[in-house]
Design a protein around this motif. Sequence first.
Motif, PDB file in Angstrom:
ATOM      1  N   UNK A  67      18.533   4.791   6.797  1.00 43.13           N
ATOM      2  CA  UNK A  67      17.620   4.917   7.930  1.00 43.13           C
ATOM      3  C   UNK A  67      17.744   6.307   8.557  1.00 43.13           C
ATOM      4  N   UNK A  68      18.976   6.734   8.749  1.00 45.69           N
ATOM      5  CA  UNK A  68      19.221   8.070   9.319  1.00 45.69           C
ATOM      6  C   UNK A  68      18.773   9.168   8.369  1.00 45.69           C
ATOM      7  N   UNK A  69      19.151   8.972   7.072  1.00 43.52           N
ATOM      8  CA  UNK A  69      18.786   9.988   6.072  1.00 43.52           C
ATOM      9  C   UNK A  69      17.276  10.111   5.954  1.00 43.52           C
ATOM     10  N   UNK A  70      16.582   8.972   5.959  1.00 49.65           N
ATOM     11  CA  UNK A  70      15.126   9.023   5.814  1.00 49.65           C
ATOM     12  C   UNK A  70      14.480   9.706   7.022  1.00 49.65           C
ATOM     13  N   UNK A  71      15.044   9.474   8.197  1.00 45.83           N
ATOM     14  CA  UNK A  71      14.515  10.149   9.401  1.00 45.83           C
ATOM     15  C   UNK A  71      14.700  11.659   9.292  1.00 45.83           C
ATOM     16  N   UNK A  72      15.867  12.010   8.785  1.00 46.80           N
ATOM     17  CA  UNK A  72      16.138  13.441   8.622  1.00 46.80           C
ATOM     18  C   UNK A  72      15.143  14.058   7.643  1.00 46.80           C
TER      19      UNK A  72
ATOM     20  N   UNK B 162      11.706  13.820  15.272  1.00 48.75           N
ATOM     21  CA  UNK B 162      12.530  13.132  14.270  1.00 48.75           C
ATOM     22  C   UNK B 162      13.960  13.639  14.285  1.00 48.75           C
ATOM     23  N   UNK B 163      14.098  15.015  14.358  1.00 50.62           N
ATOM     24  CA  UNK B 163      15.447  15.589  14.391  1.00 50.62           C
ATOM     25  C   UNK B 163      16.198  15.085  15.623  1.00 50.62           C
ATOM     26  N   UNK B 164      15.453  14.989  16.739  1.00 47.87           N
ATOM     27  CA  UNK B 164      16.083  14.500  17.963  1.00 47.87           C
ATOM     28  C   UNK B 164      16.567  13.051  17.786  1.00 47.87           C
ATOM     29  N   UNK B 165      15.727  12.263  17.126  1.00 50.36           N
ATOM     30  CA  UNK B 165      16.120  10.867  16.873  1.00 50.36           C
ATOM     31  C   UNK B 165      17.393  10.793  16.046  1.00 50.36           C
ATOM     32  N   UNK B 166      17.460  11.710  15.053  1.00 55.93           N
ATOM     33  CA  UNK B 166      18.658  11.739  14.188  1.00 55.93           C
ATOM     34  C   UNK B 166      19.881  12.105  15.022  1.00 55.93           C
ATOM     35  N   UNK B 167      19.677  13.104  15.907  1.00 57.04           N
ATOM     36  CA  UNK B 167      20.796  13.510  16.771  1.00 57.04           C
ATOM     37  C   UNK B 167      21.208  12.336  17.656  1.00 57.04           C
TER      38      UNK B 167
ATOM     39  N   UNK C  82      24.848   9.971  13.957  1.00 52.55           N
ATOM     40  CA  UNK C  82      25.363   9.643  12.623  1.00 52.55           C
ATOM     41  C   UNK C  82      25.938  10.868  11.933  1.00 52.55           C
ATOM     42  N   UNK C  83      26.193  10.782  10.698  1.00 48.19           N
ATOM     43  CA  UNK C  83      26.759  11.916   9.933  1.00 48.19           C
ATOM     44  C   UNK C  83      25.813  13.105   9.844  1.00 48.19           C
ATOM     45  N   UNK C  84      24.495  12.878   9.998  1.00 51.21           N
ATOM     46  CA  UNK C  84      23.532  13.970   9.890  1.00 51.21           C
ATOM     47  C   UNK C  84      23.269  14.629  11.244  1.00 51.21           C
ATOM     48  N   UNK C  85      24.047  14.253  12.224  1.00 49.98           N
ATOM     49  CA  UNK C  85      23.773  14.727  13.586  1.00 49.98           C
ATOM     50  C   UNK C  85      23.844  16.249  13.682  1.00 49.98           C
ATOM     51  N   UNK C  86      24.890  16.821  13.109  1.00 49.88           N
ATOM     52  CA  UNK C  86      25.106  18.264  13.199  1.00 49.88           C
ATOM     53  C   UNK C  86      23.985  19.035  12.512  1.00 49.88           C
TER      54      UNK C  86
END
Lengths: 191, 354
Positions: free
Chosen positions: B309-314, B332-337, B341-345
């Motif tokens: 879910x996180x990866x797909x958003x990214x 979308x990037x904001x949602x990931x942040x 999750x691991x993709x936050x950075x």
Amino acid sequence: MLQQLTNLSDKDLISRARKLKDQEAEGVLLERYSHLMVAVCLPFLNTAPGKGSDEVFPVLLQRLSNSLKTQTIHRVNEWIHYNVKAIQDKSDRNLPFFSTTESREIQQVEARIEKAAMNQKEQQQLIAQMNVVISQLPAEEKLFLTKFYLEQQPLTQLAESKKYSIDKTRQILKNAKQHMASILMKQSYEQ
Amino acid sequence: MSSNLENNDKILKIFSTVRCMNRDQLPRYLDGRLTDLEKHLLEQHLVDCDLCFDALQTLSQAKYREQYQPLSVSISQYIRKSIARVSTTQKVERYQRLEQKKESFLIYFWVVAAVALGAGGVYLIQHQNKLQASNPPQPIAAVEKTDKEMEPIPTRQSQPVVASHTETAAAPAPVADTLQRRPAPAAVKVVPAVQKDTVKATVTPKPAPPKDSAKKTPPAEQKEEKSTLQPAKETPAPVPDKVEKKETPPPPKKEKEKDDDNDKKTSDVQPSGTDEFLYKAAMVYHQQGDLNEAISRYKHLTDSKSKYGELSRYQLAVCYRSKGQTGKARRMFKEVVRMNGPMKEKAQSALDSL
């Protein structure tokens, strides 16, 4: 085909005529005895009024042909003689032919002797048995049998020696043979 | 002694069977023209045979003797004529039987031949049907092959695009080369499409980000793009590693969160299989440059509670960015942040670069 059939025995021709409905075999058989039929019928043809050979012989042959298909025939000569006499004497016309017990006993002894011809031991036994039987017969019959069969005297000479007719001589021989056959068959039944 | 033996043999002649007199013997006996032996044999027979004896008695009279000869000839002719008639009729019957047998045999033969031909025809038809039934897989296989040959076509079509992008970005070029080489074996091997997708997904994420970067970002931002590319490259395989790494060194999360993660892992075991498949499929479209399709596929995964879910958003944000829809990309990037999750950075850095 006819030549092949003429070489067959009476028994074979009868069986062919019955089983295969071979009318050629039937014709060959009747032709084989036709001259004897003519000879036996001659007195009847001459004495009976209005009976010609064109009428008698076809009737006789037809009767024999019908009888051949239905009746048991051990000896053809007896069967033909019976039917010829039956035609001449109207009272016996519808009675079927059956061979007599005497005739059957003689036939059985004849068959036994034929069978013993292949076996020496059995033949010797049969000869010894016949010698014993002959010794048991009446003197006249014993004499006639020895003279006729063992010494091979002609029938006329034998008749002349006893001053009998040929018919009487033949009858004595026939009776002697019949006695022998009946005694032999009795002995064989007792064994 | 010898006379006794002869007598013994002769005694058997009492019951020897002798045939009746034939047509020749009868007159010869009457005329006395027989040998002694023959005469004695006939006399032996006369003892038993009434027929022959009566015949002899009759023929011994001269008047009957004259009648005998023509009558005996006529009766034998009569019998022969009747036999001849019978024999001809019998021959005709035999001929007719033979003809009937032949005809029936011919009928049987033709019936059997017709049955055999019919059976042969049915067998051939069945055989052809079997062949047709067994052959279609070959054309299907051929179609599959052609499909597979066709499948790479978009990649090839995309390759020039990639190549055009790689003119600006040098790094993706070898990846494009590998892509160019790949279709040939893929066309030969009969491999399920999913495997192919996975293979592509595992290896080919590289070109996708360059497209985005090539379109929007200036060459100066290539470093950042590389950084953004890295997750795209390694998302299928390395990302789970990262997740594991992050799980082992517990970040600022509590033990409860760990438990929750474990529970999630256990709970996400089942959906992760389909999510992973969908994610890789979307990555393939992303890689091929079909951004709209990739976006729609990523959107399906945004509701997933798993890592995908996180990866797909990214990746969705990356797609929006490459399409020039910076607003959506930023969101979308904001949602990931926000998901922390691991993709936050990486999402944060991409957000900063926008």
